[in-house]
Design a protein around this motif. Structure first.
Motif, PDB file in Angstrom:
ATOM      1  N   MET A  87       0.824  -1.208   0.000  1.00  0.00           N
ATOM      2  CA  MET A  87       0.000   0.000   0.000  1.00  0.00           C
ATOM      3  C   MET A  87       0.861   1.263   0.000  1.00  0.00           C
ATOM      4  SD  MET A  87      -1.516  -0.153   3.896  1.00  0.00           S
ATOM      5  CE  MET A  87      -2.147   1.529   3.895  1.00  0.00           C
ATOM      6  N   TYR A  91       0.795   4.153  -2.906  1.00  0.00           N
ATOM      7  CA  TYR A  91       0.655   5.566  -2.531  1.00  0.00           C
ATOM      8  C   TYR A  91       1.754   6.403  -3.177  1.00  0.00           C
ATOM      9  CZ  TYR A  91      -0.594   9.602   0.312  1.00  0.00           C
ATOM     10  OH  TYR A  91      -1.021  10.838   0.711  1.00  0.00           O
ATOM     11  N   TYR A 178      -6.877   6.331  -0.409  1.00  0.00           N
ATOM     12  CA  TYR A 178      -5.524   6.112   0.117  1.00  0.00           C
ATOM     13  C   TYR A 178      -5.124   7.183   1.118  1.00  0.00           C
ATOM     14  CZ  TYR A 178      -3.670   1.948  -2.110  1.00  0.00           C
ATOM     15  OH  TYR A 178      -3.416   0.631  -2.431  1.00  0.00           O
ATOM     16  N   LYS A 182      -3.554   6.554   4.994  1.00  0.00           N
ATOM     17  CA  LYS A 182      -2.127   6.887   5.108  1.00  0.00           C
ATOM     18  C   LYS A 182      -1.752   7.103   6.571  1.00  0.00           C
ATOM     19  CE  LYS A 182       1.403  10.192   3.612  1.00  0.00           C
ATOM     20  NZ  LYS A 182       2.428   9.140   3.464  1.00  0.00           N
ATOM     21  N   ASP A 191      -5.985  -3.007  -3.651  1.00  0.00           N
ATOM     22  CA  ASP A 191      -6.456  -1.624  -3.701  1.00  0.00           C
ATOM     23  C   ASP A 191      -7.965  -1.533  -3.539  1.00  0.00           C
ATOM     24  OD1 ASP A 191      -3.711  -0.637  -4.542  1.00  0.00           O
ATOM     25  OD2 ASP A 191      -4.193  -2.113  -6.079  1.00  0.00           O
ATOM     26  N   VAL A 194      -8.894  -1.029   0.022  1.00  0.00           N
ATOM     27  CA  VAL A 194      -8.731   0.361   0.482  1.00  0.00           C
ATOM     28  C   VAL A 194      -9.962   1.184   0.118  1.00  0.00           C
ATOM     29  CG1 VAL A 194      -7.326   2.455   0.294  1.00  0.00           C
ATOM     30  CG2 VAL A 194      -6.219   0.214   0.276  1.00  0.00           C
TER      31      VAL A 194
END
Length: 230
Positions: A87, A91, A178, A182, A191, A194
């Protein structure tokens, strides 16, 4: 007017299960590494305007030295350093998107057998729904077990699908999702998870069972045989 598409292609994993002494994307099949076969599937699509290649920090200088000129022909515009987790790598890739990007595809560098039609179907579904992934129906019987490796129950498979890539999203939806995770310690395996965490529905596009992720030596042998036929 068709939306501009950017591809983020992660290749920063540790490749521990392969045990090949080199990271999986850089294993040679024939005269070129695996990731070149994968890039070919995307760079041929007119709507794909850029590919952001995300590599392990230890590999970046080697990739630039060996392949930077060739990668330009494959629409690779940036070679970005990955992070500690997948991840984090994604990002980092998102922070390098072209400002005009409307749809973002994320695809594993070691899935070279994806078909062009599947990629295009994910793009179309992402445009319509905001988020979509390639997946295939579960074929095997799935058992839930306890710590003693004893079956607790059989999981009904009629509504189970195995996630693949590419996974496609409208840019703002993915970036915002994202941004929301974070700095957290949460782990996400793909993804879509997320985006699900952010409260968005993700559509499914039916994909081929051939679209394997090369993880083991057995996968590599299968990919070699299938790529020879392509």
């Amino acid at each position: 007017m068709e939306a501009d598409v950017s591809v983020i292609m992660p290749a920063a994993g540790l490749s521990l299960r392969m045990g090949a002494g080199v990271r999986k994307p850089f294993i040679m099949i024939g005269e070129k590494p695996i990731f070149f076969y994968t890039l070919e599937k995307f760079c041929k699509l007119e709507r794909v305007k850029e590919i952001i290649f995300v590599v392990n920090e230890k590999d970046r200088s080697t990739v630039i030295e060996k392949w930077s000129d060739a990668l330009k022909e494959y629409k690779v515009t940036k070679i970005v350093t990955g992070g500690e987790r997948r991840m984090d790598s994604i990002y980092n890739g998102l922070s390098h998107l072209d400002p005009d990007t409307e749809i973002v595809l994320i695809h594993d560098a070691v899935r070279p057998l994806v078909k062009s039609g599947e990629i295009e179907a994910v793009i179309k579904s992402a445009e319509e729904k905001g988020a979509a992934i390639l997946a295939s129906p579960m074929k095997l019987t799935v058992k839930q077990v306890n710590s003693n490796l004893e079956i607790i129950k059989t999981i009904p498979r009629h509504d189970l699908w195995m996630a693949q890539t590419p996974q496609g999203f409208k840019r703002d939806l993915l970036v915002n999702a994202y941004d929301g995770v974070k700095g957290t310690n949460e782990e996400f395996t793909d993804d879509a998870e997320v985006v699900e965490k952010a409260g968005h529905t993700v559509g499914i596009v039916s994909g081929s069972y051939d679209n394997i992720k090369i993880t083991t030596r057995e996968d590599l042998k299968l990919a070699e045989s299938l790529l020879v036929k392509c």
